[in-house]
Scaffold this active site. Structure first.
Site, short mmCIF file in Angstrom:
data_model
loop_
_atom_site.label_atom_id
_atom_site.label_comp_id
_atom_site.label_asym_id
_atom_site.label_seq_id
_atom_site.Cartn_x
_atom_site.Cartn_y
_atom_site.Cartn_z
N PRO A 71 -9.08 11.56 64.17
CA PRO A 71 -8.02 12.36 63.52
C PRO A 71 -7.34 11.59 62.39
O PRO A 71 -6.24 11.08 62.54
CB PRO A 71 -7.06 12.65 64.67
CG PRO A 71 -7.19 11.46 65.57
CD PRO A 71 -8.63 11.03 65.47
N LYS A 72 -7.99 11.49 61.25
CA LYS A 72 -7.49 10.68 60.13
C LYS A 72 -6.79 11.55 59.09
O LYS A 72 -7.23 12.66 58.80
CB LYS A 72 -8.64 9.91 59.49
CG LYS A 72 -9.27 8.91 60.44
CD LYS A 72 -10.28 8.04 59.75
CE LYS A 72 -10.78 6.97 60.73
NZ LYS A 72 -11.46 5.88 60.03
N LYS A 73 -5.69 11.00 58.54
CA LYS A 73 -4.93 11.67 57.49
C LYS A 73 -4.59 10.68 56.38
O LYS A 73 -4.51 9.48 56.62
CB LYS A 73 -3.61 12.24 58.05
CG LYS A 73 -3.79 13.41 58.97
CD LYS A 73 -2.44 13.98 59.32
CE LYS A 73 -2.62 15.29 60.07
NZ LYS A 73 -1.36 15.99 60.21
#
Length: 149
Positions: A71-73
Site C-alpha cells: 500500500p504505497k503512496k
C-alpha cells in the site's frame, strides 16, 4: 487495523514505524520511504502486515503496488544524520505527520538479533480474497525466497 484472517501478534509491540533510505535501489534508483508495519500471525505463522508506506518517487510506488501489492503512496519522507542521531520525517502534503529519532552508531545489535526480523514473512492486503460465503483465504510471500542468504 489488520484484515481478517490475520491476527495481531500480542507477543510483540503493537506496531513499528520505519524510515528507509534507498540510495541506489536496483531498477528504481534513489528514493526514501517510510511506513507502518504491524506484527501479525496467520495460521500460527508469525509475520508482518504492511499497513501503509510512503515514498518520494513514483517508480517504486507503482512497482510496489502493482507487482507486490504494497500500500504505497506519494509523500515526502526523509532520513538524515543529525550529529549523533538518525532523524526520520514524513510530510504528507503540507503536514508533518511523523518524526522519529534513534541513536546513530550507538552499539551494534548483532546479526542474529537482526536476522530474525529480516527473514520474517510479509503479508499484504492484496493477498486476501473474500468469497461470497465470507470465508477468508490468504497467501503469504516469503521474503527469503527473493533474497539470497
Amino acid at each position: 487495523m489488520v484484515p481478517e484472517p490475520l491476527e495481531l501478534d500480542e507477543r510483540e509491540a503493537l506496531g513499528k514505524y520505519e524510515f528507509i533510505r534507498m540510495p541506489d535501489s536496483n531498477g528504481f534508483g534513489d528514493y526514501t520511504e517510510s511506513g507502518q508495519v504491524i506484527p501479525v500471525s496467520f495460521r500460527g505463522r508469525r509475520g508482518s502486515y504492511t499497513h501503509c508506506m510512503f515514498l518520494n518517487d513514483e517508480g517504486p510506488i507503482a512497482g510496489g503496488r502493482e507487482l507486490w501489492g504494497f500500500p504505497k503512496k506519494l509523500a515526502q519522507p526523509t532520513l538524515r544524520t543529525e550529529i549523533d542521531a538518525l532523524v526520520g520525517t514524513l510530510d504528507y502534503g503540507p503536514l508533518r505527520v511523523a518524526t522519529g529519532t534513534i541513536g546513530y552508531k550507538h552499539r551494534e545489535a548483532g546479526w542474529r538479533k537482526s536476522e530474525v526480523h529480516l527473514w520474517r514473512r510479509t503479508f499484504c492486503s492484496r493477498s486476501f480474497r473474500m468469497s461470497t460465503a465470507r470465508r477468508a483465504s490468504a497467501s503469504w510471500s516469503n521474503t527469503t525466497s527473493r533474497m539470497s542468504r
